[in-house]
Design an enzyme around this catalytic site. Structure first.
Site, PDB file in Angstrom:
ATOM      1  N   ASP A 201       0.837  -1.193   0.000  1.00 15.76           N
ATOM      2  CA  ASP A 201       0.000   0.000   0.000  1.00 15.76           C
ATOM      3  C   ASP A 201       0.876   1.250   0.000  1.00 15.76           C
ATOM      4  O   ASP A 201       0.641   2.201  -0.756  1.00 15.76           O
ATOM      5  CB  ASP A 201      -0.920  -0.021   1.215  1.00 15.76           C
TER       6      ASP A 201
ATOM      7  N   HIS B 181      -4.433   3.452  -7.181  1.00  9.36           N
ATOM      8  CA  HIS B 181      -5.623   3.208  -6.357  1.00  9.36           C
ATOM      9  C   HIS B 181      -6.895   3.169  -7.185  1.00  9.36           C
ATOM     10  O   HIS B 181      -7.864   2.499  -6.815  1.00  9.36           O
ATOM     11  CB  HIS B 181      -5.724   4.248  -5.237  1.00  9.36           C
TER      12      HIS B 181
ATOM     13  N   HIS C 273      -6.906  -0.347  -8.374  1.00  6.28           N
ATOM     14  CA  HIS C 273      -7.235  -1.192  -7.214  1.00  6.28           C
ATOM     15  C   HIS C 273      -8.729  -1.207  -6.965  1.00  6.28           C
ATOM     16  O   HIS C 273      -9.351  -2.255  -6.755  1.00  6.28           O
ATOM     17  CB  HIS C 273      -6.527  -0.699  -5.951  1.00  6.28           C
TER      18      HIS C 273
ATOM     19  N   HIS D  72      -5.715  -5.587   0.282  1.00  5.15           N
ATOM     20  CA  HIS D  72      -5.679  -4.239  -0.296  1.00  5.15           C
ATOM     21  C   HIS D  72      -4.268  -3.869  -0.745  1.00  5.15           C
ATOM     22  O   HIS D  72      -4.039  -3.493  -1.904  1.00  5.15           O
ATOM     23  CB  HIS D  72      -6.187  -3.223   0.733  1.00  5.15           C
TER      24      HIS D  72
END
Length: 366
Positions: A172, A254, A257, A271
């Site tokens: 992340d 992101h 994602h 994540h």
């Protein structure tokens, strides 16, 4: 030109901090804390929490958080906190538990303390809660009025969490600098306000810390050693990434994602693991130098983060599945808008396929 940086009022990281929560409640003039904690915390640290509040002027109620971080669940906790007459909210646990506590603090209009027990995401420091539907799909981002008043990280607890969580946090955090860089380039090319020097420096420091200490931290954590490398990575995953992304901005990594959360087959992938892969996808979209791609692929491989579609539970033989995620990532209003050039769903699919090929074929340099 307006510049701003967002951060918690105070960030505290060290050993044994779970026993000092009462102190931070007192700093906020709290008399009764409503603690939202997950099952892991109840099973392993209820004694430490209780002992920390003994002999002090602050009482507390423990609420077991179970299920999804959905608006329905948050509203239920808000009512329970109100009935308890609490004047401060504390969230203790993983990312979704903290997001729930942050949303509870927002709707309750009460000061908030968050105490992460894992370093798997940069959520603890942000003025944002990610809400999901009851079945686990991304629902919406909930912007909060402010960042948490206190972020309290007990490194003894965090270092004992499963190593996969620490590594996912690295994944992340890995995107932080590259997304901030994309946002900065976009702002400069469009004549808009850029992030602060401080935010960009923190994002860069996050990247540099990961590359310098990530592999050693993983190895030390696997051996139960709370080393300087582990401490550094905990700070990078939680604080440097948290401030870097919120003040520096999100971009393609992101956005893609979020699109991938629509694919049921990616549900077992955490994540941060998804973001580690989509960071490489963003670099391909940017036509980044091969040396930069090699550096990140090598980092991912060394720490066990995904570099291929197979590791994402996806397949190059099913491009239609990739297209679902790609189209969602390019929808108006997503972080993809922050890229310095126009990105199409076709280019996202092509980039994912290229990353898969690179991940399988690109040789590592010693």
């Amino acid at each position: 030109m307006t510049r701003n940086i967002m951060s918690p009022a105070k960030y505290i990281q060290g050993k044994g901090e779970i026993r000092r929560l009462h102190r931070y409640c007192t700093e906020l003039k709290g008399k009764k804390a409503y603690i939202v904690a997950d099952a892991f915390v109840f099973a392993n640290y209820e004694k430490e929490i209780s002992e920390g509040f003994q002999g002090g002027d602050v009482s507390y109620v423990l609420h077991s958080f179970a299920g999804e971080c959905s608006l329905k669940e948050v509203q239920r906790i808000v009512e329970a906190a109100k009935e308890s007459e609490a004047d401060v909210i504390i969230g203790i646990g993983g990312g979704k538990t903290l997001d729930a506590a942050k949303a509870v603090g927002f709707y309750s209009r009460l000061p908030l303390i968050v105490a992460p027990t894992v370093a798997s995401t940069d959520a603890p420091c942000s003025a944002l809660s990610v809400l999901y539907t009851e079945d686990g799909r991304l629902d919406k981002y909930l912007p909060l009025r402010s960042n948490p008043e206190r972020v309290v990280v007990d490194t003894e607890i965090v270092s004992k969490a499963p190593v996969r969580l620490l590594v996912a946090g690295m994944g992340d955090a890995l995107s932080t600098y590259y997304e901030a860089r994309a946002c900065r380039r976009s702002a400069e090319s469009g004549g808009r306000d850029t992030s602060t020097i401080a935010a960009y420096a923190l994002a860069r420091a996050c990247r540099d810390t990961l590359l310098a200490d990530g592999l050693q931290a993983k190895q030390d954590a696997e051996n139960g050693i709370l080393s300087k490398a582990v401490e550094n990575i905990i700070e990078a995953n939680i604080y440097l990434s948290g401030i870097g992304f919120e003040s520096g901005g999100l971009a393609a990594a992101h956005a893609i994602h979020n699109g991938l959360t629509l694919l049921e087959e990616t549900r077992p992938v955490m994540h941060g693991e998804k973001v580690a892969f989509t960071t490489i996808v963003q670099l391909v979209l940017e036509n980044a130098p091969i040396q930069e791609l090699e550096e990140i692929i090598k980092f991912n491989r060394s720490t066990g983060l995904p570099v291929t579609l197979e590791e994402m539970h996806l397949s190059a033989e099913q491009p239609d599945r990739l297209r679902i995620a790609a189209e969602a990532s390019c929808a108006p209003g997503t972080p993809m808008d922050n890229m310095p050039f126009s990105v199409t769903s076709d280019s996202v699919v092509k980039a994912m396929l290229e990353v898969d090929q690179l991940g399988r074929q690109l040789p590592l340099k010693s």
